[in-house]
Scaffold this active site. Sequence first.
Site, mmCIF file in Angstrom:
data_model
loop_
_atom_site.group_PDB
_atom_site.id
_atom_site.type_symbol
_atom_site.label_atom_id
_atom_site.label_comp_id
_atom_site.label_asym_id
_atom_site.label_seq_id
_atom_site.Cartn_x
_atom_site.Cartn_y
_atom_site.Cartn_z
ATOM 1 C CD GLU A 1 13.503 -16.585 -13.059
ATOM 2 O OE1 GLU A 1 13.329 -15.359 -12.995
ATOM 3 O OE2 GLU A 1 12.936 -17.307 -13.918
ATOM 4 C CB CYS B 1 -0.883 -0.012 1.234
ATOM 5 S SG CYS B 1 -1.870 -1.497 1.402
ATOM 6 C CG HIS C 1 24.032 -37.754 -20.896
ATOM 7 N ND1 HIS C 1 24.500 -39.034 -21.025
ATOM 8 C CD2 HIS C 1 23.788 -37.569 -19.586
ATOM 9 C CE1 HIS C 1 24.532 -39.618 -19.837
ATOM 10 N NE2 HIS C 1 24.099 -38.760 -18.940
ATOM 11 C CE LYS D 1 14.139 -12.716 -15.096
ATOM 12 N NZ LYS D 1 12.985 -13.472 -14.636
ATOM 13 C CE LYS E 1 6.044 -7.990 -14.692
ATOM 14 N NZ LYS E 1 7.277 -8.636 -14.288
ATOM 15 N NE ARG F 1 4.099 1.941 -1.523
ATOM 16 C CZ ARG F 1 5.229 1.510 -0.946
ATOM 17 N NH1 ARG F 1 6.380 1.923 -1.428
ATOM 18 N NH2 ARG F 1 5.205 0.687 0.054
ATOM 19 C CD1 TRP G 1 -1.235 -5.904 -2.553
ATOM 20 C CD2 TRP G 1 -1.100 -4.781 -4.459
ATOM 21 N NE1 TRP G 1 -0.851 -6.782 -3.524
ATOM 22 C CE2 TRP G 1 -0.780 -6.138 -4.706
ATOM 23 C CE3 TRP G 1 -1.097 -3.893 -5.521
ATOM 24 C CZ2 TRP G 1 -0.455 -6.616 -5.964
ATOM 25 C CZ3 TRP G 1 -0.763 -4.357 -6.771
ATOM 26 C CH2 TRP G 1 -0.450 -5.699 -6.991
ATOM 27 C CD GLU H 1 13.097 -12.158 -18.732
ATOM 28 O OE1 GLU H 1 12.048 -11.867 -19.327
ATOM 29 O OE2 GLU H 1 13.099 -12.733 -17.620
ATOM 30 C CG ASN I 1 2.603 -0.637 3.204
ATOM 31 O OD1 ASN I 1 2.044 -1.617 2.719
ATOM 32 N ND2 ASN I 1 3.893 -0.390 3.041
ATOM 33 N N GLY I 2 0.974 -2.784 5.171
ATOM 34 C CA GLY I 2 1.540 -3.964 5.824
ATOM 35 C C GLY I 2 0.456 -4.826 6.435
HETATM 36 C C1 AGP Z 1 9.773 -13.322 -16.763
HETATM 37 O O1 AGP Z 1 10.767 -12.448 -16.461
HETATM 38 C C2 AGP Z 1 8.987 -12.962 -17.948
HETATM 39 N N1 AGP Z 1 8.407 -11.699 -17.804
HETATM 40 C C3 AGP Z 1 7.976 -14.029 -18.383
HETATM 41 O O2 AGP Z 1 8.661 -15.225 -18.593
HETATM 42 C C4 AGP Z 1 6.851 -14.293 -17.374
HETATM 43 O O3 AGP Z 1 7.324 -14.951 -16.262
HETATM 44 C C5 AGP Z 1 5.780 -15.158 -18.048
HETATM 45 O O4 AGP Z 1 5.257 -14.434 -19.136
HETATM 46 C C6 AGP Z 1 4.673 -15.558 -17.072
HETATM 47 O O5 AGP Z 1 4.008 -14.432 -16.618
HETATM 48 P P1 AGP Z 1 2.946 -14.579 -15.436
HETATM 49 O O6 AGP Z 1 3.669 -14.983 -14.204
HETATM 50 O O7 AGP Z 1 2.329 -13.214 -15.324
HETATM 51 O O8 AGP Z 1 1.943 -15.600 -15.848
#
Ligand code: AGP
Length: 620
Positions: free
Chosen positions: A496, A2, A519, A500, A615, A27, A76, A503, A102-103
Amino acid sequence: MCGIIGYVGPRECRDLLLEGLRRLEYRGYDSAGLSLLSEEEIGSVHAVGNLERLRDAVADGNGHLRGSTGIGHTRWATHGRVTEANAHPHSDTTNRVHIALNGIVENWSELRQRLAATGAEFTSETDAEVVAHLIAHHLNGEQAVPASPSASRDLAEAVRLAYNDLRGHYAFVAMSADHPGVLVGARKECPLVVGIGEGESFIASAIPAFLAETRNVQLVQDGEIVELSPSGSRFIEPVSGAPIERAIEEVDWDDEAAEKGGYESFMLKEIHEQADAVAETLAGRLDSEAIDLGDIGIPDEFLRNVRRVVIVACGTSYHAGLVGRYSIETWARVPAEMDVASEFRYRNPLLDERDLVIGISQSGETADTLAAMRLARERGAKVLSITNIMGSQATRDADGVIFTRAGLEIGVAATKTFVAQVIAMQLFALKLAGLHGTLGPEVTTTLITQLRRMPHMIAELVDSVDEQARRIADQFKDCGFFLYLGRHVGLAICLEGALKLKEISYIPTDAYAAGEMKHGPIALLDENTPVICVATDSPVLDKMMSNIAEVQARGAHVVAVATEGTHVDAEEVIKVPRTDWLLQPALAIIPLQLVAYYIARARGLNVDQPRNLAKTVTVE
Ligand code: AGP
């Protein structure tokens, strides 16, 4: 997360507060509100939806909402639905005390019962409202009403007493109709800052809220109370009431930096918000010996008899699901499968009413994950959504929901939502273990104790590995390929970490189960190849060490992430704090996020908005 803003001074502050809330929009929020004190009366307006709704509601009041002491809030939702009644600021029964928080207040339920017994009337479903009643209770000398107006304590003292009754993770600001020209703020972990102006003072969750008005700030440290008046501030130690000295610092941020909280990018800001994201996601869900997720919408009886758990997700959420899968199988001894949603939905999966399908999506809007969840429901399975966004489609396509509480994530590359998802999955796995009686009380208590320490460990780790991450990034920024190797949950962190780097730096990477390397991928190695190895302590660490030796035998560079107190032979070793091995993932990812970040920065790339990426992926 929040957002709070407060003002006390000579100016009419309605628009100042609205502008402050606008600057806290990043936020994230689902409702908002304002309370202003004028002529010893407090007026208040709440609105569900965006700030335009609040502006309209204020305008509808035909300017009645006036005052030069006021507080505002963007909510939030964590406790209680998204409604006007649950929006802040909240007030006590007599509408004389208003607070914005907030919290999370963890002991709200017992305090609510106690105060209700003294005549307090509650009007919302939130945990936060209890703070307004508690302050009023102490203002009145623990009487329903003060013996006489003069018997009423000062606001700062009442807040101090209330603060010592509260448990949780929060920051709040209070005002009282009987104490015009005064605001009192209190911080327990959640951020709070003071702005000192010419004959006026501001208080907020973050500096951007008042940066347009003053650059003179005082940081409220954890476990402090601050009383504000137009002439300045008074910092107080909550237990003893002793005064605390606090210097005024000048902030030189421009508007863009302000939106990023003083960081150069949203991604770096969000990497630094991971401790908060985990603290919020844990808050109110850890009892001393058990996990309390509240009503997640999936009956315990069903979970006790569940045949298997199938997890579906995309991208980073898929990697969080992988950690969750290992946690469910190891702690709860329940069969768990993991699949990328875009594959799951076309493999004609065998599911029935004895199965639980968990759909993980931070946005709650990813098309493939939603379709996989719907298919699971059609096949009779129970569906649980793990999402960061209240009201998202995923919450509607599921029988139950567990919210991560990471706040709005703006950087396209997910960071804080990932660690929050990992923690949410591990909370669920521990709940399942509790229902299946597969973990002894000692182990459970140890894991809960370590989870409680996680926010602190993350905050320290983000700072302590920063320099080393920059150095590693600088050494390898021109490399054309990176290989990531790990085993068990370490593989999920490799996937992961590799994602990162891919991307945001556009460098080709591969993440592989270390046992698989011989392998095939071993052919990719030469004396120029950087190999990132996740070698945190685990039952397979010895195996991981031999894989590292295989890599070193080909002359490649090894950067290893290892657990404090273990010895890993590598060119660069990044140490993370020791915990139970299954809790290492939320820590081990942090150095990998930072290395990827600094490589992308060294290449001059826009880390917040990488090419070709959105996003939220709402198309199939
Ligand atoms: C991750 O950094 C990317 N933005 C992408 O792989 C993301 O995780 C994926 O599109 C899933 O998104 P979501 O968690 O909103 O479903």
